[in-house]
Design a protein around this motif. Structure first.
Motif, mmCIF file in Angstrom:
data_model
loop_
_atom_site.group_PDB
_atom_site.id
_atom_site.type_symbol
_atom_site.label_atom_id
_atom_site.label_comp_id
_atom_site.label_asym_id
_atom_site.label_seq_id
_atom_site.Cartn_x
_atom_site.Cartn_y
_atom_site.Cartn_z
ATOM 1 N N LEU A 22 0.817 -1.209 0.000
ATOM 2 C CA LEU A 22 0.000 0.000 0.000
ATOM 3 C C LEU A 22 0.852 1.261 0.000
ATOM 4 O O LEU A 22 0.576 2.207 -0.748
ATOM 5 N N ALA A 23 1.881 1.301 0.840
ATOM 6 C CA ALA A 23 2.705 2.512 0.931
ATOM 7 C C ALA A 23 3.427 2.790 -0.383
ATOM 8 O O ALA A 23 3.483 3.936 -0.846
ATOM 9 N N ALA A 24 3.982 1.740 -1.000
ATOM 10 C CA ALA A 24 4.698 1.932 -2.262
ATOM 11 C C ALA A 24 3.748 2.413 -3.361
ATOM 12 O O ALA A 24 4.086 3.317 -4.138
ATOM 13 N N VAL A 32 -2.887 11.825 -6.348
ATOM 14 C CA VAL A 32 -4.328 11.550 -6.398
ATOM 15 C C VAL A 32 -4.921 11.786 -5.005
ATOM 16 O O VAL A 32 -4.416 11.238 -4.021
ATOM 17 N N PRO A 33 -5.969 12.602 -4.886
ATOM 18 C CA PRO A 33 -6.579 12.853 -3.571
ATOM 19 C C PRO A 33 -6.953 11.532 -2.882
ATOM 20 O O PRO A 33 -7.448 10.601 -3.531
ATOM 21 N N PRO A 34 -6.724 11.434 -1.573
ATOM 22 C CA PRO A 34 -6.872 10.140 -0.885
ATOM 23 C C PRO A 34 -8.267 9.538 -0.931
ATOM 24 O O PRO A 34 -8.413 8.320 -1.057
ATOM 25 N N LEU A 40 -12.074 4.672 -5.594
ATOM 26 C CA LEU A 40 -11.874 3.892 -6.811
ATOM 27 C C LEU A 40 -11.275 2.527 -6.492
ATOM 28 O O LEU A 40 -11.661 1.510 -7.063
ATOM 29 N N GLY A 41 -10.315 2.507 -5.544
ATOM 30 C CA GLY A 41 -9.688 1.239 -5.177
ATOM 31 C C GLY A 41 -10.687 0.267 -4.581
ATOM 32 O O GLY A 41 -10.687 -0.925 -4.909
ATOM 33 N N HIS A 197 -14.859 12.630 -1.562
ATOM 34 C CA HIS A 197 -14.009 13.289 -2.557
ATOM 35 C C HIS A 197 -14.750 14.455 -3.201
ATOM 36 O O HIS A 197 -14.196 15.559 -3.350
ATOM 37 N N ALA A 198 -15.997 14.236 -3.577
ATOM 38 C CA ALA A 198 -16.769 15.293 -4.233
ATOM 39 C C ALA A 198 -16.980 16.485 -3.299
ATOM 40 O O ALA A 198 -17.001 17.644 -3.754
ATOM 41 N N LEU A 199 -17.100 16.214 -1.991
ATOM 42 C CA LEU A 199 -17.356 17.284 -1.035
ATOM 43 C C LEU A 199 -16.100 18.044 -0.638
ATOM 44 O O LEU A 199 -16.130 19.274 -0.462
ATOM 45 N N TRP A 200 -14.988 17.342 -0.481
ATOM 46 C CA TRP A 200 -13.830 17.933 0.180
ATOM 47 C C TRP A 200 -12.569 18.035 -0.668
ATOM 48 O O TRP A 200 -11.624 18.736 -0.273
ATOM 49 N N GLU A 201 -12.517 17.362 -1.792
ATOM 50 C CA GLU A 201 -11.253 17.312 -2.538
ATOM 51 C C GLU A 201 -11.401 17.921 -3.923
ATOM 52 O O GLU A 201 -12.496 17.900 -4.509
ATOM 53 N N PRO A 202 -10.314 18.435 -4.462
ATOM 54 C CA PRO A 202 -10.360 19.002 -5.817
ATOM 55 C C PRO A 202 -10.443 17.901 -6.867
ATOM 56 O O PRO A 202 -9.978 16.779 -6.651
ATOM 57 N N ALA A 203 -11.039 18.235 -7.991
ATOM 58 C CA ALA A 203 -11.106 17.287 -9.103
ATOM 59 C C ALA A 203 -9.730 17.176 -9.763
ATOM 60 O O ALA A 203 -8.989 18.150 -9.855
ATOM 61 N N VAL A 204 -9.386 15.974 -10.184
ATOM 62 C CA VAL A 204 -8.109 15.748 -10.854
ATOM 63 C C VAL A 204 -8.335 14.868 -12.080
ATOM 64 O O VAL A 204 -9.327 14.136 -12.155
ATOM 65 N N ALA A 205 -7.415 14.986 -13.030
ATOM 66 C CA ALA A 205 -7.466 14.136 -14.225
ATOM 67 C C ALA A 205 -6.521 12.959 -14.021
ATOM 68 O O ALA A 205 -5.388 13.123 -13.542
ATOM 69 N N LEU A 206 -6.977 11.774 -14.357
ATOM 70 C CA LEU A 206 -6.175 10.562 -14.196
ATOM 71 C C LEU A 206 -5.728 10.068 -15.569
ATOM 72 O O LEU A 206 -6.522 10.033 -16.513
ATOM 73 N N ASN A 207 -4.456 9.671 -15.642
ATOM 74 C CA ASN A 207 -3.956 9.135 -16.899
ATOM 75 C C ASN A 207 -3.979 7.609 -16.867
ATOM 76 O O ASN A 207 -4.385 6.995 -15.877
ATOM 77 N N ALA A 208 -3.533 6.998 -17.954
ATOM 78 C CA ALA A 208 -3.592 5.534 -18.054
ATOM 79 C C ALA A 208 -2.744 4.867 -16.975
ATOM 80 O O ALA A 208 -3.135 3.824 -16.421
ATOM 81 N N ARG A 209 -1.597 5.446 -16.658
ATOM 82 C CA ARG A 209 -0.739 4.869 -15.615
ATOM 83 C C ARG A 209 -1.440 4.912 -14.262
ATOM 84 O O ARG A 209 -1.392 3.950 -13.491
ATOM 85 N N ASP A 210 -2.084 6.044 -13.971
ATOM 86 C CA ASP A 210 -2.817 6.167 -12.715
ATOM 87 C C ASP A 210 -3.886 5.087 -12.614
ATOM 88 O O ASP A 210 -4.046 4.445 -11.567
ATOM 89 N N LEU A 211 -4.620 4.885 -13.687
ATOM 90 C CA LEU A 211 -5.702 3.911 -13.665
ATOM 91 C C LEU A 211 -5.165 2.498 -13.471
ATOM 92 O O LEU A 211 -5.772 1.683 -12.773
ATOM 93 N N ALA A 212 -4.015 2.205 -14.080
ATOM 94 C CA ALA A 212 -3.424 0.876 -13.920
ATOM 95 C C ALA A 212 -2.989 0.648 -12.472
ATOM 96 O O ALA A 212 -3.207 -0.437 -11.900
ATOM 97 N N LEU A 213 -2.397 1.668 -11.865
ATOM 98 C CA LEU A 213 -1.961 1.539 -10.476
ATOM 99 C C LEU A 213 -3.153 1.463 -9.530
ATOM 100 O O LEU A 213 -3.119 0.736 -8.523
ATOM 101 N N ILE A 214 -4.220 2.195 -9.831
ATOM 102 C CA ILE A 214 -5.419 2.122 -9.007
ATOM 103 C C ILE A 214 -6.046 0.733 -9.107
ATOM 104 O O ILE A 214 -6.549 0.181 -8.118
ATOM 105 N N ALA A 215 -5.995 0.148 -10.307
ATOM 106 C CA ALA A 215 -6.488 -1.228 -10.462
ATOM 107 C C ALA A 215 -5.675 -2.186 -9.605
ATOM 108 O O ALA A 215 -6.228 -3.076 -8.947
ATOM 109 N N ALA A 216 -4.345 -2.006 -9.584
ATOM 110 C CA ALA A 216 -3.485 -2.843 -8.740
ATOM 111 C C ALA A 216 -3.812 -2.630 -7.262
ATOM 112 O O ALA A 216 -3.821 -3.578 -6.468
ATOM 113 N N LEU A 217 -4.105 -1.384 -6.908
ATOM 114 C CA LEU A 217 -4.480 -1.065 -5.524
ATOM 115 C C LEU A 217 -5.767 -1.791 -5.138
ATOM 116 O O LEU A 217 -5.876 -2.364 -4.041
ATOM 117 N N GLY A 218 -6.742 -1.788 -6.049
ATOM 118 C CA GLY A 218 -8.012 -2.437 -5.765
ATOM 119 C C GLY A 218 -7.907 -3.947 -5.721
ATOM 120 O O GLY A 218 -8.571 -4.596 -4.908
#
Length: 288
Positions: A22-24, A32-34, A40-41, A197-218
């Protein structure tokens, strides 16, 4: 060692190994906002219940109190921890959060019938937490020393530890449910996290690498680990599993050091010896 105990240990170690990444992964996704990351994870992780339930969503259904317990554990833990990390020094808040394995050992006889306190297990839990403290404070570097000030976030970090330890134990107090039902816990918790996230965090754009890492996180620490953890708790002694959980900060620190090329530190060696020693010491005590 009984076959069921061995099975429970292996399942718990599988969850712990996933949590160690998780830390890595968090370092790679630090932009990415927590709450977005967690939401997503968890949604990705909830999909693991599909093959476990043979794609029958009816198997996810549990009584409302059981669903509430699952959301209390998965969502409540992350909510309190994230707010704690934002309102208090992260190093100290993270250390307080790692009281949850100790909480499992101490609270098990209070929440579960048929268990009682044993001196070796309490002593081993305290030694394990001390080892975690050595690891976390040593990892903090020169700026990681504890300060004497009080931060309200410390209470939230303690709350997150209490939530996870009580959730882990209370799953054995509710009517039996299949492990695939953890998918419903993760799905509802993921949606609530996205709401935060919608209430407290700013919107961000995710790229393909981000999505792949989020999939690994999930698939790993925010998904597969929860299913393995639930299966372990169903099969084994929660006091023993709680002691094994102290391996999480040890393995997490080792993974971060390996991925970032850091040299082996004295705190990793000392903390590791204390944690492994605690696990061995506590496991030598006969089960109740």
């Amino acid at each position: 060692m009984k076959t069921t105990e061995r099975k429970a240990d292996l399942l718990a170690l599988g969850a712990i190994a996933m949590w160690a990444s998780l830390a890595a992964l968090g370092v790679s996704l630090a932009h990415v906002p927590p709450f977005l990351l967690t939401g997503l994870g968890l949604l990705v992780g909830s999909a693991l219940a599909l093959p476990l339930s043979r794609f029958k969503l009816s198997a996810w259904q549990v009584p409302l109190p059981t669903l509430a317990l699952g959301v209390y554990g998965l969502f409540g833990f992350h909510l309190l921890l994230f707010v704690a990390l934002r309102t208090a020094p992260a190093l100290q808040a993270n250390l307080i959060n790692y009281l949850w394995p100790l909480g499992m050992v101490v609270l098990a006889p209070l929440l579960l019938p048929g268990l009682r306190w044993r001196a070796a297990q309490i002593g081993a839990a305290l030694l394990g937490f001390a080892g975690a403290a050595v690891l976390i404070l040593g990892r903090g570097g020169p700026g990681g020393a504890l300060d004497g000030g009080w931060h309200p976030g410390y209470a939230l970090a303690l709350g997150s530890a209490l939530v996870w330890s009580t959730y882990s134990l209370a799953t054995r107090r509710v009517p039996a449910f299949p492990t695939c039902a953890v998918g419903s816990f993760a799905a509802v918790s993921g949606l609530l996290s996205l709401g935060c996230h919608a209430l407290w965090e700013p919107a961000v754009a995710l790229n393909a690498r981000d999505l792949a890492l989020i999939a690994a996180l999930g698939l790993g620490p925010l998904g597969g680990a929860f299913f393995l953890w639930d299966a372990a708790l169903k099969a084994g002694d929660p006091r023993r599993i709680g002691l094994l959980a102290f391996l999480t900060p040890l393995l997490s620190t080792a993974v971060v050091m390996a991925t970032t090329g850091q040299a082996l530190s004295a705190s990793l060696i000392l903390g590791g010896l204390m944690i492994v020693g605690a696990a061995i010491w506590g496991s030598r005590e006969p089960a109740a």
